[in-house]
Design a protein around this motif. Sequence first.
Motif, PDB file in Angstrom:
ATOM      1  N   ARG A 284      -2.316  45.391 -10.087  1.00 12.25           N
ATOM      2  CA  ARG A 284      -3.146  45.233  -8.885  1.00 12.25           C
ATOM      3  C   ARG A 284      -2.867  43.879  -8.230  1.00 12.25           C
ATOM      4  NH1 ARG A 284      -8.742  42.905  -8.362  1.00 12.25           N
ATOM      5  NH2 ARG A 284      -9.262  43.338  -6.194  1.00 12.25           N
ATOM      6  N   ILE A 285      -2.786  42.844  -9.032  1.00  9.44           N
ATOM      7  CA  ILE A 285      -2.517  41.505  -8.498  1.00  9.44           C
ATOM      8  C   ILE A 285      -1.150  41.476  -7.827  1.00  9.44           C
ATOM      9  CG2 ILE A 285      -2.019  39.115  -9.190  1.00  9.44           C
ATOM     10  CD1 ILE A 285      -4.305  39.418 -11.241  1.00  9.44           C
ATOM     11  N   LYS A 286      -0.167  42.077  -8.445  1.00  5.39           N
ATOM     12  CA  LYS A 286       1.176  42.127  -7.867  1.00  5.39           C
ATOM     13  C   LYS A 286       1.171  42.888  -6.549  1.00  5.39           C
ATOM     14  CE  LYS A 286       5.225  40.681  -8.991  1.00  5.39           C
ATOM     15  NZ  LYS A 286       5.447  39.260  -8.805  1.00  5.39           N
ATOM     16  N   GLU A 287       0.431  43.983  -6.498  1.00  2.00           N
ATOM     17  CA  GLU A 287       0.360  44.767  -5.264  1.00  2.00           C
ATOM     18  C   GLU A 287      -0.352  43.996  -4.148  1.00  2.00           C
ATOM     19  OE1 GLU A 287      -1.393  48.394  -6.622  1.00  2.00           O
ATOM     20  OE2 GLU A 287       0.525  49.145  -7.387  1.00  2.00           O
ATOM     21  N   LEU A 288      -1.374  43.228  -4.488  1.00  2.00           N
ATOM     22  CA  LEU A 288      -2.036  42.398  -3.475  1.00  2.00           C
ATOM     23  C   LEU A 288      -1.065  41.356  -2.920  1.00  2.00           C
ATOM     24  CD1 LEU A 288      -5.558  41.861  -5.093  1.00  2.00           C
ATOM     25  CD2 LEU A 288      -5.053  43.127  -2.994  1.00  2.00           C
ATOM     26  N   GLU A 289      -0.267  40.747  -3.800  1.00  3.13           N
ATOM     27  CA  GLU A 289       0.743  39.785  -3.345  1.00  3.13           C
ATOM     28  C   GLU A 289       1.755  40.458  -2.422  1.00  3.13           C
ATOM     29  OE1 GLU A 289       2.280  38.431  -7.083  1.00  3.13           O
ATOM     30  OE2 GLU A 289       0.750  36.876  -7.290  1.00  3.13           O
ATOM     31  N   ASN A 290       2.176  41.661  -2.779  1.00  6.55           N
ATOM     32  CA  ASN A 290       3.139  42.388  -1.954  1.00  6.55           C
ATOM     33  C   ASN A 290       2.541  42.810  -0.613  1.00  6.55           C
ATOM     34  OD1 ASN A 290       5.164  42.132  -3.869  1.00  6.55           O
ATOM     35  ND2 ASN A 290       4.608  44.036  -4.882  1.00  6.55           N
ATOM     36  N   LEU A 291       1.258  43.124  -0.592  1.00  8.67           N
ATOM     37  CA  LEU A 291       0.595  43.445   0.674  1.00  8.67           C
ATOM     38  C   LEU A 291       0.564  42.231   1.604  1.00  8.67           C
ATOM     39  CD1 LEU A 291      -2.400  45.724  -0.338  1.00  8.67           C
ATOM     40  CD2 LEU A 291      -0.648  46.257   1.358  1.00  8.67           C
ATOM     41  N   ILE A 292       0.288  41.075   1.047  1.00  4.97           N
ATOM     42  CA  ILE A 292       0.283  39.847   1.859  1.00  4.97           C
ATOM     43  C   ILE A 292       1.665  39.621   2.458  1.00  4.97           C
ATOM     44  CG2 ILE A 292       0.061  37.320   1.766  1.00  4.97           C
ATOM     45  CD1 ILE A 292      -2.147  37.803  -0.384  1.00  4.97           C
ATOM     46  N   TYR A 293       2.692  39.801   1.646  1.00  6.06           N
ATOM     47  CA  TYR A 293       4.062  39.664   2.129  1.00  6.06           C
ATOM     48  C   TYR A 293       4.363  40.690   3.223  1.00  6.06           C
ATOM     49  CZ  TYR A 293       9.123  40.274   2.194  1.00  6.06           C
ATOM     50  OH  TYR A 293      10.424  40.425   2.601  1.00  6.06           O
ATOM     51  N   ALA A 294       3.940  41.925   3.007  1.00  3.16           N
ATOM     52  CA  ALA A 294       4.216  42.999   3.976  1.00  3.16           C
ATOM     53  C   ALA A 294       3.531  42.718   5.316  1.00  3.16           C
ATOM     54  CB  ALA A 294       3.759  44.340   3.416  1.00  3.16           C
ATOM     55  N   PHE A 295       2.311  42.226   5.283  1.00  3.57           N
ATOM     56  CA  PHE A 295       1.619  41.913   6.534  1.00  3.57           C
ATOM     57  C   PHE A 295       2.247  40.716   7.234  1.00  3.57           C
ATOM     58  CE2 PHE A 295      -1.843  44.615   4.909  1.00  3.57           C
ATOM     59  CZ  PHE A 295      -2.016  45.402   6.037  1.00  3.57           C
ATOM     60  N   GLU A 296       2.764  39.780   6.473  1.00  5.93           N
ATOM     61  CA  GLU A 296       3.484  38.649   7.087  1.00  5.93           C
ATOM     62  C   GLU A 296       4.749  39.153   7.779  1.00  5.93           C
ATOM     63  OE1 GLU A 296       4.089  34.915   8.384  1.00  5.93           O
ATOM     64  OE2 GLU A 296       2.372  35.505   7.172  1.00  5.93           O
ATOM     65  N   TYR A 297       5.436  40.048   7.130  1.00  4.83           N
ATOM     66  CA  TYR A 297       6.642  40.643   7.700  1.00  4.83           C
ATOM     67  C   TYR A 297       6.292  41.423   8.970  1.00  4.83           C
ATOM     68  CZ  TYR A 297      11.291  42.816   7.481  1.00  4.83           C
ATOM     69  OH  TYR A 297      12.580  43.217   7.740  1.00  4.83           O
TER      70      TYR A 297
ATOM     71  N   ASP B  71     -10.432  47.004  -2.320  1.00  2.71           N
ATOM     72  CA  ASP B  71      -9.125  46.755  -1.708  1.00  2.71           C
ATOM     73  C   ASP B  71      -8.808  47.821  -0.665  1.00  2.71           C
ATOM     74  OD1 ASP B  71      -8.916  44.659  -3.523  1.00  2.71           O
ATOM     75  OD2 ASP B  71      -7.767  45.845  -4.958  1.00  2.71           O
ATOM     76  N   TYR B  72      -9.120  49.070  -0.991  1.00  2.00           N
ATOM     77  CA  TYR B  72      -8.882  50.150  -0.027  1.00  2.00           C
ATOM     78  C   TYR B  72      -9.796  50.023   1.185  1.00  2.00           C
ATOM     79  CZ  TYR B  72      -5.740  52.485  -3.230  1.00  2.00           C
ATOM     80  OH  TYR B  72      -4.679  52.785  -4.028  1.00  2.00           O
ATOM     81  N   GLN B  73     -11.015  49.556   0.958  1.00  2.00           N
ATOM     82  CA  GLN B  73     -11.928  49.330   2.074  1.00  2.00           C
ATOM     83  C   GLN B  73     -11.374  48.248   2.995  1.00  2.00           C
ATOM     84  OE1 GLN B  73     -14.657  51.075   2.754  1.00  2.00           O
ATOM     85  NE2 GLN B  73     -14.974  49.904   4.608  1.00  2.00           N
ATOM     86  N   LEU B  74     -10.809  47.224   2.395  1.00  2.00           N
ATOM     87  CA  LEU B  74     -10.192  46.136   3.157  1.00  2.00           C
ATOM     88  C   LEU B  74      -9.012  46.651   3.976  1.00  2.00           C
ATOM     89  CD1 LEU B  74     -10.481  43.048   3.444  1.00  2.00           C
ATOM     90  CD2 LEU B  74      -8.825  42.829   1.611  1.00  2.00           C
TER      91      LEU B  74
ATOM     92  N   MET C  55      -6.436  40.048   8.251  1.00  2.85           N
ATOM     93  CA  MET C  55      -6.143  40.858   7.061  1.00  2.85           C
ATOM     94  C   MET C  55      -5.491  40.004   5.971  1.00  2.85           C
ATOM     95  SD  MET C  55      -6.123  43.554   5.267  1.00  2.85           S
ATOM     96  CE  MET C  55      -7.020  44.504   6.440  1.00  2.85           C
ATOM     97  N   GLN C  56      -4.561  39.154   6.370  1.00  4.04           N
ATOM     98  CA  GLN C  56      -3.907  38.292   5.376  1.00  4.04           C
ATOM     99  C   GLN C  56      -4.907  37.352   4.720  1.00  4.04           C
ATOM    100  OE1 GLN C  56      -0.661  36.790   7.930  1.00  4.04           O
ATOM    101  NE2 GLN C  56       0.669  37.382   6.219  1.00  4.04           N
TER     102      GLN C  56
ATOM    103  N   LEU D 209      -7.051  38.183  -3.516  1.00  2.00           N
ATOM    104  CA  LEU D 209      -6.068  37.814  -4.535  1.00  2.00           C
ATOM    105  C   LEU D 209      -6.568  36.638  -5.373  1.00  2.00           C
ATOM    106  CD1 LEU D 209      -3.259  38.119  -5.810  1.00  2.00           C
ATOM    107  CD2 LEU D 209      -2.391  36.595  -4.023  1.00  2.00           C
ATOM    108  N   ASP D 210      -7.146  35.633  -4.731  1.00  2.00           N
ATOM    109  CA  ASP D 210      -7.680  34.492  -5.478  1.00  2.00           C
ATOM    110  C   ASP D 210      -8.759  34.926  -6.464  1.00  2.00           C
ATOM    111  OD1 ASP D 210      -5.989  32.713  -4.223  1.00  2.00           O
ATOM    112  OD2 ASP D 210      -7.478  32.065  -2.743  1.00  2.00           O
ATOM    113  N   LEU D 211      -9.657  35.798  -5.996  1.00  2.00           N
ATOM    114  CA  LEU D 211     -10.702  36.311  -6.889  1.00  2.00           C
ATOM    115  C   LEU D 211     -10.105  37.120  -8.034  1.00  2.00           C
ATOM    116  CD1 LEU D 211     -13.412  37.414  -4.302  1.00  2.00           C
ATOM    117  CD2 LEU D 211     -13.517  35.477  -5.862  1.00  2.00           C
ATOM    118  N   ALA D 212      -9.096  37.926  -7.726  1.00  3.94           N
ATOM    119  CA  ALA D 212      -8.446  38.737  -8.764  1.00  3.94           C
ATOM    120  C   ALA D 212      -7.738  37.854  -9.789  1.00  3.94           C
ATOM    121  CB  ALA D 212      -7.471  39.715  -8.128  1.00  3.94           C
TER     122      ALA D 212
END
Length: 172
Positions: A28-41, A108-111, A134-135, A142-145
């Motif tokens: 889950r933590i890895k996926e949150l990091e990847n989501l942040i990257y994807a939104f930056e992209y 996370d899905y709600q977000l 969103m980021q 992610l910090d909380l996780a």
Amino acid sequence: MLKVIGMMMVFAGCSWSGIYLDLKYRKRIKELENLIYAFEYLKGEINYRLTPLHEACLRVGIDSRHEIGQLFICFAKLLRGKHSVDGNVLWQEAIKKERYRYHLNNEDYQLLSEFGRGLGHMDKEMQQGNIDLMQNKLKLTLDLALKEQERSSKLRTGMGILVGACLCILII
């Protein structure tokens, strides 16, 4: 002899359950990091390359890390097919279709669902604000996780082992 084999199986199963819960949380933590990257992209595609939303999402999906990109690819395909004129409806549909792939929790899905409310209705600057928002929310999540992982990683693993050991004692 069967009792010993049964105890070993119970202990191994309980221990594996604790380890599995911990691994799931780490994913889950890895996926949150990847989501942040994807939104930056995505922000870069929209702001600097001036790419239309469906093409930007497709590029993000293709270039994104791991399985997170599938969410953006699915959304891009739905946008291209234009099953609806509302970007939010298509975003929600993409989340529903791809939900089985991820280890995210309901918050996370709600977000992610909140992000869809502004899709397709805004100009470039407002899209950038929506992505920035969103980021920031994803970074807070992610910090909380990470804090939760730090606190309870050993607890989940240890609890599985402890439950297995207790059950083995009861079997004896």
